[in-house]
Scaffold this motif. Structure first.
Motif, short mmCIF file in Angstrom:
data_model
loop_
_atom_site.label_atom_id
_atom_site.label_comp_id
_atom_site.label_asym_id
_atom_site.label_seq_id
_atom_site.Cartn_x
_atom_site.Cartn_y
_atom_site.Cartn_z
N TRP A 5 0.42 4.42 -6.71
CA TRP A 5 -0.62 3.88 -7.60
C TRP A 5 -1.12 5.01 -8.49
O TRP A 5 -1.61 6.03 -8.01
CB TRP A 5 -1.74 3.32 -6.73
N SER A 58 0.81 -1.22 0.00
CA SER A 58 0.00 0.00 0.00
C SER A 58 0.85 1.27 0.00
O SER A 58 0.32 2.37 -0.20
CB SER A 58 -0.95 0.01 1.20
N GLU A 95 -8.88 1.99 -12.63
CA GLU A 95 -9.89 2.71 -11.87
C GLU A 95 -9.88 4.18 -12.29
O GLU A 95 -8.82 4.79 -12.42
CB GLU A 95 -9.63 2.60 -10.37
N CYS A 113 -3.13 2.16 -2.98
CA CYS A 113 -4.17 1.14 -3.06
C CYS A 113 -3.81 -0.02 -2.13
O CYS A 113 -2.66 -0.47 -2.11
CB CYS A 113 -4.29 0.64 -4.50
#
Length: 403
Positions: free
Chosen positions: A59, A55, A282, A303
């Protein structure tokens, strides 16, 4: 749009804790166990540590609502920009490693580090941002890249090489425009192009690139290596899969640009025979990150959803990235690559040589000769956007969906 993307990539989210297998992400190994012990958590070696690492990777996804690209009407890159976004993610990780180190993790509270915000700002969606989609498209024009078109891994690697050189050549000593703080080496085969044979990392070529980058002031500099490959026709030849998997264990690993035909992803790790990836598909609103705002919300650049893709299902046209901080790091990469070549049974991903006469890059205007990965396709294999005459047809608010 959602159904199309799910048909191409699938909907599989990886349950990385359900297996006892090792988790590799950009050269770092984590131990996976269905019953993670407290000692694993404390030592930073378990699934929780892996998820924190994952994470913390930058991203970058489709965006909508940015200024039109060049003379086009494109104010979004939905349905065509996923290879560019995947490549931005790879370069962003190289910058993170360069400025903040491999052990950096995204802080849970603000203010953030200045270097972190400055890295993110480089990838903003406007011509004023050094590594924006706008500037990448301009740099890739020699390869037939235009707003609304797709490009393959080889072309995107050459585009980054061109953009990095242009930024460096035109930067004035007192100019604020950012340049890439490392040499860029696109590793090719005997003939330049994605079908030029097994790529060869040439030590002499790397040294020359470092000297050119530093304008003769240094014998070695940090380096970004991009290795475009074609490992089969319709699918990856099975003999290459163990070799691809092992590249994620290299300390210099920046992952792989690739995915399924018609949908590029950024593969950052591996567990068993499945690649773990960040998905650029996305759709998010374009935002402006100011370099001096250390309190800005950066959640849209990270993400926590880990997705996987079987390595035997990825498109055979891909590119592997590596970051070498110094000459020792480069020599270690060469050693790892040589050892990997010895396991290849005569079919290495790439090789290492002291000297080879480099060929001059061929700037191609006919993008059809590059294998495209990045556009959505219909069931009959035709490009999804063949029926659209311009990008502004995607600008309706009802078209924007989370993929």
């Amino acid at each position: 749009m959602r159904r199309l993307q799910e048909r191409i990539l699938g909907t599989s989210r990886a349950d990385v804790s359900s297996s006892n297998s090792e988790l590799w992400i950009l050269g770092v190994c984590y131990k996976s166990s269905p019953e993670e012990s407290q000692s694993d958590v404390n030592s930073g070696s378990g699934v929780s540590a892996f998820l924190q690492d994952f994470s913390s990777r930058i991203w970058i996804t489709y965006r909508r609502g940015f200024d039109a690209i060049g003379n086009s009407k494109c104010t979004s890159d939905v349905n065509w920009g996923c290879m560019i976004r995947s490549s931005q993610m790879l370069v962003a990780q190289a910058l993170l490693f360069h400025h903040l180190g491999r052990t950096w993790r995204k802080p849970s509270q603000t203010p953030y580090e200045k270097e972190y915000i400055q890295i993110l700002s480089l990838f903003g969606d406007s011509e004023s941002r050094a590594f924006s989609i706008h500037n990448l498209i301009q740099a890739g024009s020699a390869y037939g890249l235009t707003a609304g078109s797709w490009l393959g891994p080889y072309a995107v690697c050459r585009t980054w090489e061109t953009l990095a050189r242009a930024n460096r050549d035109h930067a004035e000593p007192n100019e604020r425009k950012e340049t890439l703080p490392m040499a860029v080496y696109v590793v090719s085969g005997d003939e330049d192009g994605e079908r030029g044979g097994a790529p060869v990392i040439c030590v002499d070529v790397a040294a020359r690139l470092c000297s050119d980058f530093s304008k003769g002031q240094l014998t070695w500099t940090p380096m970004l290596l991009l290795v475009p490959l074609v490992l089969g026709l319709e699918k990856v030849n099975p003999r290459y899969i163990p070799l691809l998997r092992e590249t994620f264990t290299f300390p210099q690993s920046l992952g792989i640009l690739g995915g399924k035909p018609g949908a590029s992803t950024y593969m950052v790790g591996v567990q068993d025979d499945k690649a773990l990836y960040l998905d650029p598909h996305e759709v998010q609103p374009a935002i402006e990150l100011k370099r001096d705002n250390l309190e800005v919300d950066t959640s849209s650049y990270h993400c926590s959803n880990v997705r996987n893709l079987p390595l035997d299902q990825i498109d055979p046209s891909l590119a592997i990235g590596f970051y070498c901080r110094d000459k020792d790091d480069f020599e270690d990469l060469c050693s790892c690559a040589s050892e990997l070549g010895e396991k290849s049974n005569g079919a290495p991903l790439f090789t290492v040589s002291q000297c080879r006469q480099p060929t001059r890059p061929v700037h191609r205007s006919d993008s059809s000769i590059d294998r495209f990965v990045g556009g959505a396709c219909n069931e009959d294999g035709r490009d999804e956007l063949d029926n659209f005459s311009d990008c502004d047809l995607h600008n309706g608010e009802d078209d924007w969906q989370i993929l």
